[in-house]
Design a protein around this motif. Structure first.
Motif, PDB file in Angstrom:
ATOM      1  N   UNK A 105       2.024   7.769 -10.970  1.00 32.25           N
ATOM      2  CA  UNK A 105       2.023   9.008 -10.192  1.00 32.25           C
ATOM      3  C   UNK A 105       2.324   8.677  -8.731  1.00 32.25           C
ATOM      4  N   UNK A 106       2.391   9.717  -7.917  1.00 34.75           N
ATOM      5  CA  UNK A 106       2.736   9.520  -6.505  1.00 34.75           C
ATOM      6  C   UNK A 106       1.725   8.593  -5.826  1.00 34.75           C
ATOM      7  N   UNK A 107       0.467   8.698  -6.239  1.00 35.59           N
ATOM      8  CA  UNK A 107      -0.580   7.859  -5.647  1.00 35.59           C
ATOM      9  C   UNK A 107      -0.338   6.388  -5.938  1.00 35.59           C
ATOM     10  N   UNK A 108       0.042   6.099  -7.170  1.00 36.84           N
ATOM     11  CA  UNK A 108       0.301   4.700  -7.538  1.00 36.84           C
ATOM     12  C   UNK A 108       1.520   4.156  -6.781  1.00 36.84           C
ATOM     13  N   UNK A 109       2.531   5.005  -6.633  1.00 37.73           N
ATOM     14  CA  UNK A 109       3.724   4.580  -5.888  1.00 37.73           C
ATOM     15  C   UNK A 109       3.374   4.253  -4.436  1.00 37.73           C
ATOM     16  N   UNK A 110       2.560   5.109  -3.835  1.00 38.54           N
ATOM     17  CA  UNK A 110       2.201   4.884  -2.431  1.00 38.54           C
ATOM     18  C   UNK A 110       1.255   3.699  -2.269  1.00 38.54           C
ATOM     19  N   UNK A 111       0.361   3.499  -3.245  1.00 41.46           N
ATOM     20  CA  UNK A 111      -0.545   2.357  -3.173  1.00 41.46           C
ATOM     21  C   UNK A 111       0.252   1.060  -3.320  1.00 41.46           C
ATOM     22  N   UNK A 112       1.190   1.040  -4.261  1.00 45.08           N
ATOM     23  CA  UNK A 112       2.052  -0.135  -4.431  1.00 45.08           C
ATOM     24  C   UNK A 112       2.806  -0.411  -3.134  1.00 45.08           C
ATOM     25  N   UNK A 113       3.305   0.661  -2.534  1.00 39.92           N
ATOM     26  CA  UNK A 113       4.053   0.508  -1.291  1.00 39.92           C
ATOM     27  C   UNK A 113       3.163  -0.077  -0.191  1.00 39.92           C
ATOM     28  N   UNK A 114       1.957   0.450  -0.084  1.00 39.48           N
ATOM     29  CA  UNK A 114       1.038  -0.041   0.960  1.00 39.48           C
ATOM     30  C   UNK A 114       0.709  -1.519   0.733  1.00 39.48           C
ATOM     31  N   UNK A 115       0.382  -1.876  -0.521  1.00 42.20           N
ATOM     32  CA  UNK A 115      -0.001  -3.269  -0.803  1.00 42.20           C
ATOM     33  C   UNK A 115       1.170  -4.213  -0.514  1.00 42.20           C
ATOM     34  N   UNK A 116       2.381  -3.743  -0.752  1.00 44.83           N
ATOM     35  CA  UNK A 116       3.552  -4.562  -0.457  1.00 44.83           C
ATOM     36  C   UNK A 116       3.855  -4.569   1.044  1.00 44.83           C
ATOM     37  N   UNK A 117       3.842  -3.389   1.655  1.00 45.16           N
ATOM     38  CA  UNK A 117       4.192  -3.287   3.082  1.00 45.16           C
ATOM     39  C   UNK A 117       3.278  -4.173   3.938  1.00 45.16           C
ATOM     40  N   UNK A 118       1.991  -4.186   3.589  1.00 45.79           N
ATOM     41  CA  UNK A 118       1.039  -4.951   4.406  1.00 45.79           C
ATOM     42  C   UNK A 118       1.415  -6.433   4.397  1.00 45.79           C
ATOM     43  N   UNK A 119       1.881  -6.917   3.241  1.00 46.77           N
ATOM     44  CA  UNK A 119       2.352  -8.311   3.155  1.00 46.77           C
ATOM     45  C   UNK A 119       3.709  -8.475   3.832  1.00 46.77           C
ATOM     46  N   UNK A 176      -7.194  -0.107  -8.383  1.00 45.17           N
ATOM     47  CA  UNK A 176      -7.744  -0.976  -9.443  1.00 45.17           C
ATOM     48  C   UNK A 176      -6.616  -1.533 -10.318  1.00 45.17           C
ATOM     49  N   UNK A 177      -5.630  -0.685 -10.584  1.00 44.41           N
ATOM     50  CA  UNK A 177      -4.518  -1.097 -11.451  1.00 44.41           C
ATOM     51  C   UNK A 177      -3.631  -2.149 -10.776  1.00 44.41           C
ATOM     52  N   UNK A 178      -3.403  -1.964  -9.483  1.00 46.08           N
ATOM     53  CA  UNK A 178      -2.402  -2.802  -8.804  1.00 46.08           C
ATOM     54  C   UNK A 178      -2.984  -4.051  -8.148  1.00 46.08           C
ATOM     55  N   UNK A 179      -4.270  -4.019  -7.832  1.00 46.22           N
ATOM     56  CA  UNK A 179      -4.828  -5.120  -7.050  1.00 46.22           C
ATOM     57  C   UNK A 179      -4.636  -6.502  -7.697  1.00 46.22           C
ATOM     58  N   UNK A 180      -4.743  -6.611  -9.019  1.00 44.59           N
ATOM     59  CA  UNK A 180      -4.537  -7.936  -9.626  1.00 44.59           C
ATOM     60  C   UNK A 180      -3.148  -8.546  -9.343  1.00 44.59           C
ATOM     61  N   UNK A 181      -2.190  -7.719  -8.939  1.00 40.36           N
ATOM     62  CA  UNK A 181      -0.842  -8.242  -8.661  1.00 40.36           C
ATOM     63  C   UNK A 181      -0.700  -8.729  -7.215  1.00 40.36           C
ATOM     64  N   UNK A 182      -1.716  -8.461  -6.389  1.00 35.94           N
ATOM     65  CA  UNK A 182      -1.632  -8.821  -4.971  1.00 35.94           C
ATOM     66  C   UNK A 182      -1.618 -10.342  -4.778  1.00 35.94           C
TER      67      UNK A 182
END
Lengths: 265, 330
Positions: A105-119, A176-182
């Motif tokens: 969903x849009x939330x997952x897309x934005x969370x993925x973006x944030x986790x990537x952008x910060x790096x 929770x879903x994306x954090x393990x990929x960080x």
């Protein structure tokens, strides 16, 4: 560059990692086109995808050049950024798994973006001082764009995390879903060791404190809880084991180039 | 040219002697070439007709993202992908300017969106045709944007200020869109046999739907006459269609492609081409919801709107919390 051991193979690997991250994430973000929850978000997502594809052209363009130098190819035979993007198979891609995770969903897309952008933001700031001028130039240009990406994704993660009960729950699920990929963003191998020793790229692990500080600040403001660190899910940046999702992405992305070999578009 | 068959509200052009003093003063301003601004007095019919027209135009930009968005993930090179993304992003931007222009007339973007989704407002018939090959990205830019420009350039001089100013910004970008479309067509037409065949197939499928974009002949339409008197429509549909054909046929020849019309011929007397009319029965089917992609397009927009509800509500809730915190801190 200074004399010393030939860094070209490591540099090529590194450039593919950078370019594949932006290519695959840019592709994912572009899948939203025409379908975002509000018009302003549609425009912003297209803008981010556009920046990432632009960065891909620079990273993979340089990768193709370095590959040509390694193989001693004459100018006319050299591969292009397009060859690298459209004619490699899944096992040859070097993006982190985080970038290939489907949009959700849009939330997952934005969370993925944030986790990537910060790096990405930390990484590019460091790369702007690279001992390789070509790398430094690309990074300096991309860093300006990525500062905006991070600003925007942070704001949206905060807005939705600290929003309605539903948006909060969805953002926590996404985290929770994306954090393990960080964790994969900070793994290192001999490629990283060689480039860090030559001053071309930072040691990935060295970026972690700054990254964690950004996460703590933004996710705290978003009232979200950072999950317990589990074993990092890796296998993308070294090509050892991508997710099943990548093959499907490539199937659509590479379709025309594969179906009509040798055509000019 | 994304507004087709916009009905004005009256039964025809109001005669000067039938006008109220306010209406007469309003018409005088229009006749003198003055711009009407949102806070100025305007006849209810002018306001309603403009909301329909600008709303339809805005919706067309938004729905129009879908047939091209269909190829962003399959664009054949990084450069083409970037150009297509930029173009579709521009269209979303055009939608935004136009919704803002319509909002100055007293309707909200959300209301207009709901009217689109429940069928009370329309969008251009052209976006109900599918994009099946990469050459369609060329054909859409070349023909569809080309047809749109024909209508939009004169609308830069339309009587309603916010609409005219939106059109000025839009026209600058549309001409870039048309050029990129023609460039794709040229590359395809000069490419392999398969690419040439794709280019011809795209022209075959998009030619008549592009001619339909101007709407059926309106030389006898009372709605058009009123809109022209108000300067919210600047030319008749037939004038624009003729201009489009005259401009496009030589371009097709240059590309080495064949316009799918056996009756096409140059008419020296009128200084333009004679050409076959599109199938107007098909046009009426498409605008009444029975085109090849109507159901898919509306379903995609409805899904985007419904799936996005929690995002809009969440961001609103956050904004309210923030305001409450700021008030508490004061």
């Amino acid at each position: 560059m200074a004399d010393g051991p030939d860094q070209s193979p490591a540099l090529l690997e590194f450039l593919l990692r950078m370019g594949d991250n932006t290519l695959i994430l840019g592709h994912r973000v572009s899948e939203w086109c025409g379908k975002a929850p509000v018009l302003e978000e549609d425009i912003a997502l297209a803008n981010i995808a556009l920046d990432l594809i632009g960065q891909t052209r620079m990273w993979l363009g340089l990768a193709a050049e370095v590959q040509g130098e390694i193989l001693g190819e004459v100018q006319g035979d050299r591969k292009s950024a397009d060859d690298l993007a459209f004619l490699r198979d899944a096992w040859q891609f070097r993006n982190v798994l985080l970038c290939e995770i489907p949009n959700g969903d849009f939330g997952q897309t934005l969370m993925r973006q944030f986790l990537f952008d910060a790096w990405h933001d930390c990484q590019l700031r460091q790369l702007a001082g690279s001992a390789d001028d070509r790398v430094a130039a690309i990074a300096a240009k991309a860093a300006k764009e990525v500062t905006y990406h991070l600003d925007r994704s942070s704001g949206t993660v905060i807005g939705l995390g600290d929003g309605s009960p539903e948006s909060h729950a969805r953002m926590q699920t996404a985290l929770d879903h994306l954090y393990p990929y960080v964790g994969e963003l900070f793994l290192s191998d001999p490629v990283d060791d060689a480039l860090s020793a030559a001053g071309i790229a930072p040691d990935p692990g060295a970026l972690r404190p700054a990254y964690d500080a950004t996460l703590t600040r933004v996710l705290g403001e978003a009232t979200l809880v950072i999950p317990q660190a589990s074993r990092a899910r890796g296998g993308g940046r070294d090509g050892r084991m991508h997710t099943e999702h990548l093959g499907h992405l490539l199937t659509s992305m590479q379709w025309l180039q594969r179906a009509y070999p040798g055509a000019t578009w | 040219m994304y507004a087709q068959m916009v009905k004005s509200t009256g039964k025809g052009v109001i005669l000067r002697e039938e006008m109220s003093p306010e209406e007469r003063a309003f018409q005088d301003r229009i006749d003198a070439g003055e711009k009407i601004e949102p806070k100025d007095w305007m006849p209810a019919g002018y306001r309603k007709t403009l909301i329909r027209q600008i709303g339809q135009h805005a919706h067309s930009e938004i729905v129009g993202q879908l047939p091209e968005g269909n190829w962003i993930t399959r664009a054949p090179t990084l450069e083409r992908k970037a150009i297509l993304l930029a173009k579709v992003q521009d269209e979303a931007g055009h939608g935004l300017y136009l919704y803002c222009a319509a909002e100055t007339l007293g309707i909200s973007r959300d209301e207009m969106t709901e009217m689109l989704l429940d069928g009370r407002m329309k969008y251009s018939s052209i976006f109900n045709y599918p994009t099946l090959t990469w050459a369609d990205m060329g054909a859409v830019g070349w023909l569809v944007d080309g047809a749109a420009i024909m209508n939009q350039v004169p609308l830069q001089r339309t009587s309603f200020g916010p609409y005219a100013r939106a059109m000025i910004r839009i026209c600058k970008e549309e001409s870039f869109h048309q050029r990129q479309g023609f460039d794709i067509m040229m590359t395809m037409a000069r490419g392999t046999d398969a690419q040439r065949a794709m280019a011809q197939d795209a022209l075959n499928r998009f030619w008549y739907p592009s001619l339909m974009m101007f709407g059926p002949s309106d030389k006898d339409s009372v709605h058009s006459a009123q809109s022209m008197a108000w300067r919210i429509k600047m030319n008749t549909n037939d004038e624009l269609r003729q201009k489009f054909v005259d401009q496009t046929v030589p371009q097709a020849e240059y590309l080495g492609l064949t316009v799918p019309d056996d009756s096409l011929s140059w008419n020296e007397d009128k200084g333009g081409y004679d050409f076959a009319e599109p199938d107007w029965d098909e046009f009426f089917e498409v605008i009444s919801g029975n085109g090849p992609c109507n159901a898919d397009r509306l379903a995609a927009r409805t899904k985007a709107w419904d799936d996005g509800a929690w995002v809009r509500e969440g961001l609103l809730a956050h904004a309210e919390k923030k305001r409450a915190r700021e008030r508490a801190a004061q």
